[in-house]
Design an enzyme around this catalytic site. Structure first.
Site, mmCIF file in Angstrom:
data_model
loop_
_atom_site.group_PDB
_atom_site.id
_atom_site.type_symbol
_atom_site.label_atom_id
_atom_site.label_comp_id
_atom_site.label_asym_id
_atom_site.label_seq_id
_atom_site.Cartn_x
_atom_site.Cartn_y
_atom_site.Cartn_z
ATOM 1 N N ASP A 66 -1.995 -2.981 0.012
ATOM 2 C CA ASP A 66 -1.115 -3.306 1.140
ATOM 3 C C ASP A 66 -1.427 -4.743 1.543
ATOM 4 O O ASP A 66 -2.536 -5.039 1.987
ATOM 5 C CB ASP A 66 -1.431 -2.333 2.288
ATOM 6 C CG ASP A 66 -0.270 -2.114 3.215
ATOM 7 O OD1 ASP A 66 0.351 -3.120 3.604
ATOM 8 O OD2 ASP A 66 0.004 -0.954 3.578
ATOM 9 N N ASP A 76 3.563 -5.796 4.063
ATOM 10 C CA ASP A 76 3.765 -5.384 5.445
ATOM 11 C C ASP A 76 4.796 -6.284 6.133
ATOM 12 O O ASP A 76 4.765 -7.512 5.981
ATOM 13 C CB ASP A 76 2.419 -5.490 6.177
ATOM 14 C CG ASP A 76 2.425 -4.841 7.541
ATOM 15 O OD1 ASP A 76 2.637 -3.620 7.608
ATOM 16 O OD2 ASP A 76 2.218 -5.562 8.538
ATOM 17 N N GLU A 125 8.170 -3.945 2.977
ATOM 18 C CA GLU A 125 8.464 -3.140 4.157
ATOM 19 C C GLU A 125 9.468 -3.906 4.994
ATOM 20 O O GLU A 125 9.161 -4.979 5.532
ATOM 21 C CB GLU A 125 7.214 -2.877 5.007
ATOM 22 C CG GLU A 125 7.543 -1.904 6.139
ATOM 23 C CD GLU A 125 6.649 -2.015 7.368
ATOM 24 O OE1 GLU A 125 6.623 -1.064 8.154
ATOM 25 O OE2 GLU A 125 6.007 -3.062 7.569
ATOM 26 N N HIS A 143 3.203 6.252 7.378
ATOM 27 C CA HIS A 143 2.160 6.358 8.397
ATOM 28 C C HIS A 143 2.634 5.911 9.775
ATOM 29 O O HIS A 143 1.839 5.890 10.712
ATOM 30 C CB HIS A 143 0.954 5.523 7.964
ATOM 31 C CG HIS A 143 1.301 4.067 7.840
ATOM 32 N ND1 HIS A 143 2.155 3.596 6.869
ATOM 33 C CD2 HIS A 143 0.948 3.001 8.577
ATOM 34 C CE1 HIS A 143 2.299 2.291 7.039
ATOM 35 N NE2 HIS A 143 1.586 1.900 8.071
ATOM 36 N N ASP A 144 3.900 5.497 9.879
ATOM 37 C CA ASP A 144 4.425 5.036 11.170
ATOM 38 C C ASP A 144 5.453 5.985 11.774
ATOM 39 O O ASP A 144 5.860 5.792 12.925
ATOM 40 C CB ASP A 144 5.117 3.669 11.003
ATOM 41 C CG ASP A 144 4.149 2.567 10.635
ATOM 42 O OD1 ASP A 144 2.984 2.617 11.079
ATOM 43 O OD2 ASP A 144 4.562 1.650 9.895
HETATM 44 C C1 NOJ Z 1 3.823 -2.122 9.813
HETATM 45 C C2 NOJ Z 1 2.775 -1.123 9.505
HETATM 46 O O1 NOJ Z 1 3.327 -0.105 8.709
HETATM 47 C C3 NOJ Z 1 2.249 -0.604 10.813
HETATM 48 O O2 NOJ Z 1 1.400 0.487 10.657
HETATM 49 C C4 NOJ Z 1 1.567 -1.740 11.519
HETATM 50 O O3 NOJ Z 1 1.165 -1.333 12.798
HETATM 51 C C5 NOJ Z 1 2.492 -2.943 11.649
HETATM 52 N N1 NOJ Z 1 3.213 -3.213 10.449
HETATM 53 C C6 NOJ Z 1 1.707 -4.168 11.973
HETATM 54 O O4 NOJ Z 1 1.015 -4.568 10.820
#
Ligand code: NOJ
Length: 521
Positions: A97, A199, A263, A324-325
């Site tokens: 990542d 990211d 992402e 994970h979000d």
């Molecule tokens: C996206 C990530 O998936 C998330 O978990 C993170 O908090 C934010 N970017 C900041 O890096």
């Protein structure tokens, strides 16, 4: 030859929660290595590990203090090399990542940057004088709520942070910073990693003049404060494309099919730009639409058709059910439909990404107030924005702490881990895990599913149906997105997989039934 990242499936590991090997209650690299055989048995092709770099863990690793190291909680560089070798021995690819938008405020670069206005690293971050009223330079809001600007008393300026103030944004307009970050990609590619998930790629460049973002007229506080404005000037700026193209050219300069996955949360038309405007950019701009879409056949059919139609020439599709979000699929649609969703994810055209735990139907776990860890929840409590519920330990078996740790797990296990775990589901032919295995096996066996063409089929009510084909091989997928029977004529042929088992019925899909049928020529 088809590159692996087109025919294969990707599996996301949240490293804190996969497997602990040293009893500190936090997963680690040796733990992941010990569980690689689960991924082989499952039938995925690559594993993407969320950040494992040295970090104060203000955002659990998305605040990186050293881009070329391993956090001691997760292990050492030697452990990483061993994990990579173990993955490769098993034919698994390994993706890291990359967090290029921001570092940790503890990164030596930021410490230098904030040390004085004339430090050579000052311009590696985004510093601005106060606005005319003495407050922040503009109205930009952090994705975690509050102003995105933090005041630095010592040097009398604000710095910009799209996330926590412990995550200052890097200034990608600075050529030295840009070079240093590109070297980070090379560092890991040289070590043998097979690619990166990048990211918040669309955040990386901001408008050079920092104008206010327009207010969002539809904003309601329960959405989270970030939605008070549209991120018009703070994200998705034209200059990001040159950066993504440079990252791609680095990936392409290495042998083997190294992959870049971006992402990006943007509307489809803008998402498509990240395949590359003037030059190739990321191989897979993550397609998160299934996470937000209403779970209705007609809506999904339209979304899938529109996405397929919007792909640029040569652009390879991809699909994601969770990460994970975001709330887990089993919680969003319920257990029975989570099986239908698995069938959808693994039979659509394009690379699927599976979030750890979804293969056993793991649901969001309620986190008691005194165990909340996620800064997202701590900053805007009670809105349901916290991400701890989807980051809980993987239940492996019915031994103490589900086999995840011999210590105290950093987040609690769900209530059902004694029965919902990998060991139990592995021997239950009706389990979600066995369904995932079957579907992943089918993708490997049938080129029609892995790389074949796609077309939606006519269907009524809450049935989503489509056809996949390659050469003479034709496969029909029919999914009932409701718990009620729906009319549908399943074509003659061999049922390769079913969410329910048993015999399909004439003229009907049973409630929650999904089938994959190899049709007769
Ligand atoms: C996206 C990530 O998936 C998330 O978990 C993170 O908090 C934010 N970017 C900041 O890096």
């Amino acid at each position: 030859m088809t590159p692996w990242w087109q025919s294969g499936a990707i599996y996301q590991v949240y490293p804190r929660s996969f497997q602990d090997s040293d009893g500190d209650g936090i997963g680690d690299l040796n733990g992941i290595a010990a569980r690689l055989d689960h991924l082989v048995a499952l039938g995925v092709d690559a594993v993407w590990i969320s950040p494992i770099f040295p970090s104060p863990m203000a955002d659990f690793g998305y605040d990186v203090a050293d881009y070329c190291g391993i956090d001691p909680r997760f292990g050492t560089l030697a452990d990483f090399d061993a994990l990579l070798a173990a993955a490769h021995e098993r034919g698994l690819k390994l993706l890291l990542d990359f967090v290029p938008n921001h570092s940790s405020s503890e990164h030596p670069w930021f410490r230098q940057s904030r040390s004085s206005r004339d430090n050579p690293k000052r311009d590696w971050y985004i510093w601005r004088d106060p606005g005319p009223d003495g407050g922040p330079p503009n109205n930009w809001i952090s994705d975690f709520g509050g102003s995105a600007w933090a005041w630095d008393e010592a040097t009398g300026q604000y710095y910009y942070h799209a996330f926590l103030k412990e995550q200052p944004d890097l200034n990608w307009r600075n050529p030295d910073l840009r070079r240093a970050m590109m070297d980070v990609l090379r560092f890991w590619f040289d070590r043998g990693v097979d690619g990166f998930r990048i990211d918040v790629l669309w955040h990386m460049v901001k408008h050079a003049d920092f104008p206010d973002n327009p207010a969002n007229p539809d904003y309601r506080p329960e959405m989270g404060e970030m939605h008070a404005v549209h991120q018009l000037h703070s994200t998705d700026q034209p200059e990001v494309h040159g950066i993504a193209a440079e990252m791609r050219s680095i990936a392409d300069s290495y042998p083997g099919d190294r992959v870049l996955i971006g992402e990006i949360y943007l509307p489809v038309e803008r998402l498509m730009h990240y395949y590359g405007l003037d030059a190739p950019e990321v191989h897979l701009p993550f397609n998160f639409q299934l996470i937000d879409a209403p779970w209705q056949a007609r809506r999904l059919a339209r979304l899938i058709g529109d996405y397929e139609a919007a792909l640029p020439p040569g652009g390879w599709p991809n699909w994601v059910l969770g990460n994970h979000d975001r709330p887990r699929i089993a919680t969003r649609v319920g257990e029975a439909q989570a099986r239908v969703a698995a069938m959808l994810l693994l039979t659509l055209r394009g690379t699927p990404t599976i979030y750890y735990g979804d293969e056993i139907g793991l649901a969001d776990v309620a986190i008691p107030a005194d165990r909340v860890q996620d800064p997202r929840e701590l900053r805007e409590p009670g809105l349901g924005l916290g991400r701890d519920p989807v980051r809980t330990p993987m239940p492996w078996n019915d031994s103490e702490n589900a086999g995840f740790t011999t210590g105290e797990p950093w987040l609690p296990l769900g209530p059902d881990w004694r029965t919902r775990n990998v060991a139990a589901q592995g021997v239950d032919d009706a389990s979600v895990l066995v369904l995932y295995k079957r579907l992943l096996h089918l993708r490997r066996k049938h080129a029609a599913l892995a790389t074949g063409d796609f077309r939606l089929l006519e269907a009524e009510g809450d049935v989503l149906a489509y056809e996949r084909w390659q050469g003479d091989e034709r496969i029909v997928v029919a999914l009932n997105l409701s718990a009620e029977p729906q009319p549908f004529v399943i074509p003659e042929g061999e049922v390769l997989a079913s969410t329910l088992g048993g015999e399909p019925q004439p003229g009907t899909l049973r409630g929650d039934e999904g089938v994959v049928v190899l049709t007769r020529p």
